[in-house]
Design an enzyme around this catalytic site. Structure first.
Site, PDB file in Angstrom:
ATOM      1  N   LYS A 182      22.567  29.083  35.699  1.00 52.02           N
ATOM      2  CA  LYS A 182      23.642  29.585  36.558  1.00 52.02           C
ATOM      3  C   LYS A 182      23.180  29.481  38.009  1.00 52.02           C
ATOM      4  CE  LYS A 182      26.161  33.614  38.101  1.00 52.02           C
ATOM      5  NZ  LYS A 182      26.182  35.088  38.150  1.00 52.02           N
ATOM      6  N   GLY A 221      29.271  43.405  42.137  1.00 54.19           N
ATOM      7  CA  GLY A 221      28.947  44.819  42.055  1.00 54.19           C
ATOM      8  C   GLY A 221      29.996  45.768  42.598  1.00 54.19           C
ATOM      9  N   ALA A 239      31.781  38.281  38.574  1.00 53.44           N
ATOM     10  CA  ALA A 239      31.658  39.256  39.662  1.00 53.44           C
ATOM     11  C   ALA A 239      32.947  40.034  39.897  1.00 53.44           C
ATOM     12  CB  ALA A 239      31.224  38.607  40.969  1.00 53.44           C
ATOM     13  N   ASN A 262      27.617  42.209  34.747  1.00 49.76           N
ATOM     14  CA  ASN A 262      26.362  42.934  34.607  1.00 49.76           C
ATOM     15  C   ASN A 262      26.545  44.386  35.042  1.00 49.76           C
ATOM     16  OD1 ASN A 262      22.884  42.315  35.658  1.00 49.76           O
ATOM     17  ND2 ASN A 262      23.749  43.881  34.388  1.00 49.76           N
TER      18      ASN A 262
END
Length: 264
Positions: free
Chosen positions: A101, A162, A188, A210
């Site tokens: 990635k 995030g 994202a 994540n």
């Protein structure tokens, strides 16, 4: 239902890709990955021990490559040269692994992609034999350029890394999906399961996340929720939703043959 995600010639049953960072320890990482059903896991080469530090816990022990497909990434890189160098190191650490990635960031505050450096790095990596999944902006022109270079998957952001803000520009995602033939994977900005479901309902091929899992109060439970959100969104997309009709109500049950009530 045989509905698999194919990237660089390999098929996967899960359309949820999950990162391995930000968990409290590798035990929680593995538990979240198992709950998510993910088969592809991202690894920040600069921030994760894959054997570089012999006296520290090794991710390879907790998340064995025999069970998961590793996707080493270039998190923390701000130039094409730095990203290329990092992925060449990853290939050495992972015994010639070529699926990677690529992300080249523009600044440490927004973590928005630097598309000029991303394109430069993509050209070098593809020429060097890497199978590149590339994090980029939601610009359909840039997405097409990256596909033409030879990238294996296009990974536009839904919102900033995030941020948990969800999908802010679904129209651009749809433009990208109309223009490229390789898989489009939202990367994202996803914050909760409904964000993942929306991405899949739009027709995206997968979702990578994540922080949305690792920063939840219960990461393992959130991983399970994300799995269900991706699966539900994909099924809804394949089913084909009913059209929206403003002021055009219709009963859910047929009206023909209804017995009229009698008045005494």
């Amino acid at each position: 239902m045989n509905d698999t995600l194919t990237i660089a010639g390999k098929s996967y049953s899960s359309r949820l890709l999950v990162g391995t960072g930000k968990y409290k320890d590798f035990t929680e990482t593995r538990a979240a990955l198992d709950a998510s059903g993910a088969e592809i896991v991202t690894v920040a080469i600069r921030r994760t021990n894959l054997g570089q530090n012999a006296n520290e816990p090794n991710l390879l022990d907790a998340v064995p490559p025999s069970k998961f497909t590793y996707l080493p990434n270039t998190a923390g890189c701000y130039s094409a040269d730095d990203a290329v160098r990092t992925l060449r190191l990853a290939r050495e650490l992972l015994d010639g692994h070529s699926l990677v990635k690529l992300e080249v960031l523009g600044d440490p505050q927004s973590l928005y992609p630097n598309v000029i450096e991303t394109i430069a790095a993509a050209k070098t990596l593809v020429a060097d034999g890497f199978q590149v999944m590339v994090y980029t902006s939601d610009d359909p022109i840039v997405a097409k350029q990256l596909e033409d270079i030879g990238c294996a998957a296009i990974m536009p952001l839904a919102s900033l890394i995030g941020s948990g803000m969800g999908i802010l520009n679904p129209w651009n995602l749809q433009l990208i999906m109309e223009r490229v033939q390789v898989p489009v994977i939202v990367d994202a900005g996803v914050g909760t399961a409904s964000d993942a479901a929306i991405a899949m309902e739009l027709g995206c091929d997968g979702v990578l996340m994540n922080t949305a899992i690792a920063a939840a109060k219960d990461p393992v439970l959130m991983a399970s929720a994300m799995r269900k959100g991706v699966e539900a969104g994909r099924e809804a997309y394949l089913a084909g939703r009913m059209p929206k009709k403003l002021y055009s109500a219709s009963p859910s049950s047929p009206t023909a043959g209804i017995i009229a009530s009698a008045r005494s």
